[in-house]
Design a protein around this motif. Sequence first.
Motif, PDB file in Angstrom:
ATOM      1  N   SER A 163      -8.592   3.714   4.014  1.00  0.00           N
ATOM      2  CA  SER A 163      -8.195   4.926   3.297  1.00  0.00           C
ATOM      3  C   SER A 163      -8.313   6.159   4.192  1.00  0.00           C
ATOM      4  CB  SER A 163      -9.039   5.113   2.037  1.00  0.00           C
ATOM      5  OG  SER A 163     -10.394   5.405   2.352  1.00  0.00           O
ATOM      6  N   LEU A 164      -9.153   6.089   5.230  1.00  0.00           N
ATOM      7  CA  LEU A 164      -9.289   7.221   6.141  1.00  0.00           C
ATOM      8  C   LEU A 164      -8.020   7.453   6.956  1.00  0.00           C
ATOM      9  CD1 LEU A 164     -12.353   6.420   5.483  1.00  0.00           C
ATOM     10  CD2 LEU A 164     -12.885   7.660   7.571  1.00  0.00           C
ATOM     11  N   LEU A 165      -7.143   6.460   6.999  1.00  0.00           N
ATOM     12  CA  LEU A 165      -5.874   6.628   7.700  1.00  0.00           C
ATOM     13  C   LEU A 165      -5.024   7.702   7.031  1.00  0.00           C
ATOM     14  CD1 LEU A 165      -4.894   2.898   8.396  1.00  0.00           C
ATOM     15  CD2 LEU A 165      -6.234   4.444   9.836  1.00  0.00           C
ATOM     16  N   GLN A 166      -5.268   7.969   5.763  1.00  0.00           N
ATOM     17  CA  GLN A 166      -4.519   9.002   5.049  1.00  0.00           C
ATOM     18  C   GLN A 166      -4.698  10.375   5.701  1.00  0.00           C
ATOM     19  OE1 GLN A 166      -5.067   9.110   0.726  1.00  0.00           O
ATOM     20  NE2 GLN A 166      -5.766   6.987   0.770  1.00  0.00           N
ATOM     21  N   THR A 167      -5.775  10.562   6.453  1.00  0.00           N
ATOM     22  CA  THR A 167      -6.052  11.862   7.067  1.00  0.00           C
ATOM     23  C   THR A 167      -5.307  12.061   8.380  1.00  0.00           C
ATOM     24  OG1 THR A 167      -7.979  11.088   8.350  1.00  0.00           O
ATOM     25  CG2 THR A 167      -8.375  11.745   6.059  1.00  0.00           C
ATOM     26  N   HIS A 168      -4.632  11.020   8.874  1.00  0.00           N
ATOM     27  CA  HIS A 168      -3.963  11.120  10.174  1.00  0.00           C
ATOM     28  C   HIS A 168      -2.597  11.776  10.022  1.00  0.00           C
ATOM     29  CE1 HIS A 168      -2.296   9.938  14.090  1.00  0.00           C
ATOM     30  NE2 HIS A 168      -3.552   9.745  14.464  1.00  0.00           N
ATOM     31  N   PRO A 169      -2.233  12.674  10.933  1.00  0.00           N
ATOM     32  CA  PRO A 169      -0.954  13.386  10.807  1.00  0.00           C
ATOM     33  C   PRO A 169       0.271  12.562  11.158  1.00  0.00           C
ATOM     34  CG  PRO A 169      -2.075  14.052  12.821  1.00  0.00           C
ATOM     35  CD  PRO A 169      -3.041  13.191  12.064  1.00  0.00           C
ATOM     36  N   ASN A 170       0.086  11.393  11.778  1.00  0.00           N
ATOM     37  CA  ASN A 170       1.245  10.592  12.194  1.00  0.00           C
ATOM     38  C   ASN A 170       0.974   9.117  11.913  1.00  0.00           C
ATOM     39  OD1 ASN A 170       3.691   9.820  13.260  1.00  0.00           O
ATOM     40  ND2 ASN A 170       3.118  10.149  15.400  1.00  0.00           N
ATOM     41  N   LEU A 171       0.959   8.784  10.627  1.00  0.00           N
ATOM     42  CA  LEU A 171       0.725   7.410  10.187  1.00  0.00           C
ATOM     43  C   LEU A 171       2.046   6.801   9.735  1.00  0.00           C
ATOM     44  CD1 LEU A 171      -0.999   4.973   9.242  1.00  0.00           C
ATOM     45  CD2 LEU A 171      -1.372   6.211   7.085  1.00  0.00           C
ATOM     46  N   VAL A 172       2.421   5.684  10.377  1.00  0.00           N
ATOM     47  CA  VAL A 172       3.613   4.935   9.997  1.00  0.00           C
ATOM     48  C   VAL A 172       3.155   3.602   9.418  1.00  0.00           C
ATOM     49  CG1 VAL A 172       5.756   3.870  10.784  1.00  0.00           C
ATOM     50  CG2 VAL A 172       4.989   6.032  11.792  1.00  0.00           C
ATOM     51  N   VAL A 173       3.592   3.298   8.218  1.00  0.00           N
ATOM     52  CA  VAL A 173       3.199   2.069   7.529  1.00  0.00           C
ATOM     53  C   VAL A 173       4.416   1.179   7.383  1.00  0.00           C
ATOM     54  CG1 VAL A 173       2.165   1.086   5.453  1.00  0.00           C
ATOM     55  CG2 VAL A 173       1.444   3.360   6.251  1.00  0.00           C
ATOM     56  N   LEU A 174       4.306  -0.059   7.836  1.00  0.00           N
ATOM     57  CA  LEU A 174       5.376  -1.034   7.691  1.00  0.00           C
ATOM     58  C   LEU A 174       4.865  -2.179   6.823  1.00  0.00           C
ATOM     59  CD1 LEU A 174       5.419   0.130  10.849  1.00  0.00           C
ATOM     60  CD2 LEU A 174       7.493  -1.249  10.922  1.00  0.00           C
ATOM     61  N   VAL A 175       5.508  -2.383   5.677  1.00  0.00           N
ATOM     62  CA  VAL A 175       5.090  -3.434   4.753  1.00  0.00           C
ATOM     63  C   VAL A 175       6.295  -4.260   4.335  1.00  0.00           C
ATOM     64  CG1 VAL A 175       3.112  -2.171   3.822  1.00  0.00           C
ATOM     65  CG2 VAL A 175       5.352  -1.877   2.756  1.00  0.00           C
ATOM     66  N   ASP A 176       6.051  -5.519   4.023  1.00  0.00           N
ATOM     67  CA  ASP A 176       7.121  -6.275   3.389  1.00  0.00           C
ATOM     68  C   ASP A 176       7.102  -5.951   1.891  1.00  0.00           C
ATOM     69  OD1 ASP A 176       5.009  -7.798   2.339  1.00  0.00           O
ATOM     70  OD2 ASP A 176       5.359  -9.507   3.658  1.00  0.00           O
ATOM     71  N   GLU A 177       8.108  -6.430   1.172  1.00  0.00           N
ATOM     72  CA  GLU A 177       8.216  -6.068  -0.238  1.00  0.00           C
ATOM     73  C   GLU A 177       7.027  -6.538  -1.044  1.00  0.00           C
ATOM     74  OE1 GLU A 177      12.036  -7.507  -1.485  1.00  0.00           O
ATOM     75  OE2 GLU A 177      13.035  -5.639  -0.893  1.00  0.00           O
ATOM     76  N   ALA A 178       6.474  -7.696  -0.682  1.00  0.00           N
ATOM     77  CA  ALA A 178       5.337  -8.230  -1.417  1.00  0.00           C
ATOM     78  C   ALA A 178       4.103  -7.351  -1.224  1.00  0.00           C
ATOM     79  CB  ALA A 178       5.052  -9.649  -0.974  1.00  0.00           C
ATOM     80  N   ALA A 179       3.799  -6.993   0.016  1.00  0.00           N
ATOM     81  CA  ALA A 179       2.626  -6.170   0.284  1.00  0.00           C
ATOM     82  C   ALA A 179       2.766  -4.768  -0.296  1.00  0.00           C
ATOM     83  CB  ALA A 179       2.371  -6.087   1.785  1.00  0.00           C
ATOM     84  N   GLY A 180       3.994  -4.272  -0.369  1.00  0.00           N
ATOM     85  CA  GLY A 180       4.226  -2.920  -0.870  1.00  0.00           C
ATOM     86  C   GLY A 180       4.620  -2.856  -2.328  1.00  0.00           C
ATOM     87  N   SER A 181       4.462  -3.958  -3.045  1.00  0.00           N
ATOM     88  CA  SER A 181       4.973  -4.031  -4.419  1.00  0.00           C
ATOM     89  C   SER A 181       4.276  -3.096  -5.398  1.00  0.00           C
ATOM     90  CB  SER A 181       4.862  -5.472  -4.938  1.00  0.00           C
ATOM     91  OG  SER A 181       3.498  -5.895  -4.967  1.00  0.00           O
ATOM     92  N   LEU A 182       3.058  -2.670  -5.105  1.00  0.00           N
ATOM     93  CA  LEU A 182       2.326  -1.801  -6.033  1.00  0.00           C
ATOM     94  C   LEU A 182       2.367  -0.336  -5.621  1.00  0.00           C
ATOM     95  CD1 LEU A 182      -0.864  -3.976  -6.733  1.00  0.00           C
ATOM     96  CD2 LEU A 182       1.300  -3.868  -8.014  1.00  0.00           C
ATOM     97  N   LEU A 183       3.054  -0.033  -4.524  1.00  0.00           N
ATOM     98  CA  LEU A 183       3.166   1.365  -4.107  1.00  0.00           C
ATOM     99  C   LEU A 183       4.149   2.101  -5.007  1.00  0.00           C
ATOM    100  CD1 LEU A 183       3.301   0.969  -0.226  1.00  0.00           C
ATOM    101  CD2 LEU A 183       1.379   1.761  -1.593  1.00  0.00           C
ATOM    102  N   PRO A 184       3.874   3.365  -5.302  1.00  0.00           N
ATOM    103  CA  PRO A 184       4.795   4.115  -6.159  1.00  0.00           C
ATOM    104  C   PRO A 184       6.145   4.332  -5.473  1.00  0.00           C
ATOM    105  CG  PRO A 184       3.130   5.567  -5.199  1.00  0.00           C
ATOM    106  CD  PRO A 184       2.714   4.154  -4.883  1.00  0.00           C
TER     107      PRO A 184
END
Length: 242
Positions: free
Chosen positions: A221-242
Amino acid sequence: MNILKFNSEAKLNEAAARIITSTVQVNPSAVLGLATGGTPIGIYKELVKDYNEGLVSFSRVTTFNLDEYVGLSPDHHQSYSHYMKENLFNHVDIVAERTNIPFGLADQLEEECRQYDERIEAAGRIDIQLLGLGHNGHIGFNEPEDELSSSTHVVNLAEETKQANARFFTETEEVPSQAITMGVGTILKAKMLMLVVKGADKAEIVKRALTGPVTTQCPASLLQTHPNLVVLVDEAAGSLLP
């Protein structure tokens, strides 16, 4: 935070590799922070493919791995040193002296940690730090705790983490209970963080890490504080993201 969702693992691996390749194309002396485990294997295969096609050279690149098990020699078949050679280093033109992985057999582990951070500082800021995500929210081997170490340190692995890693060891081998890992502070100093997560079993922790409160009980969760965070997820891993 930039979240990219993919409908296939192949497309995710290609996209992650292209980010790394393009970084090295622009800056041939780039400093790369690398990860191990099952998640990056497809990415490393794509990087090897890019190298074989003449798209990129790693001859001037410097690398720093996130972690290494305590008690395993670099040539042990389950060490992360061996993993990196098998999956990337032996297949590209990287110079061995430019690759850095914590030494799990060091006589003075704390001194090894201190020197590792010094080598990172001497190399300059890491351009891209590749990260996976543990089921309990760990990044590197920074496990959920009331307090997290900012610098490279020795960590006692959580039982959940040991169980997740047990599949890589034979029945006669004991899964290491300690590791050397970059601290969260060291990780957050990178210019770009690239978090890669695959699979439905990671959906809940992805949501918690990226949309929940920032807390040491979920190190990612501390990654949220970084100014340049790129997240790559497949559909399954990202299924609960808004």
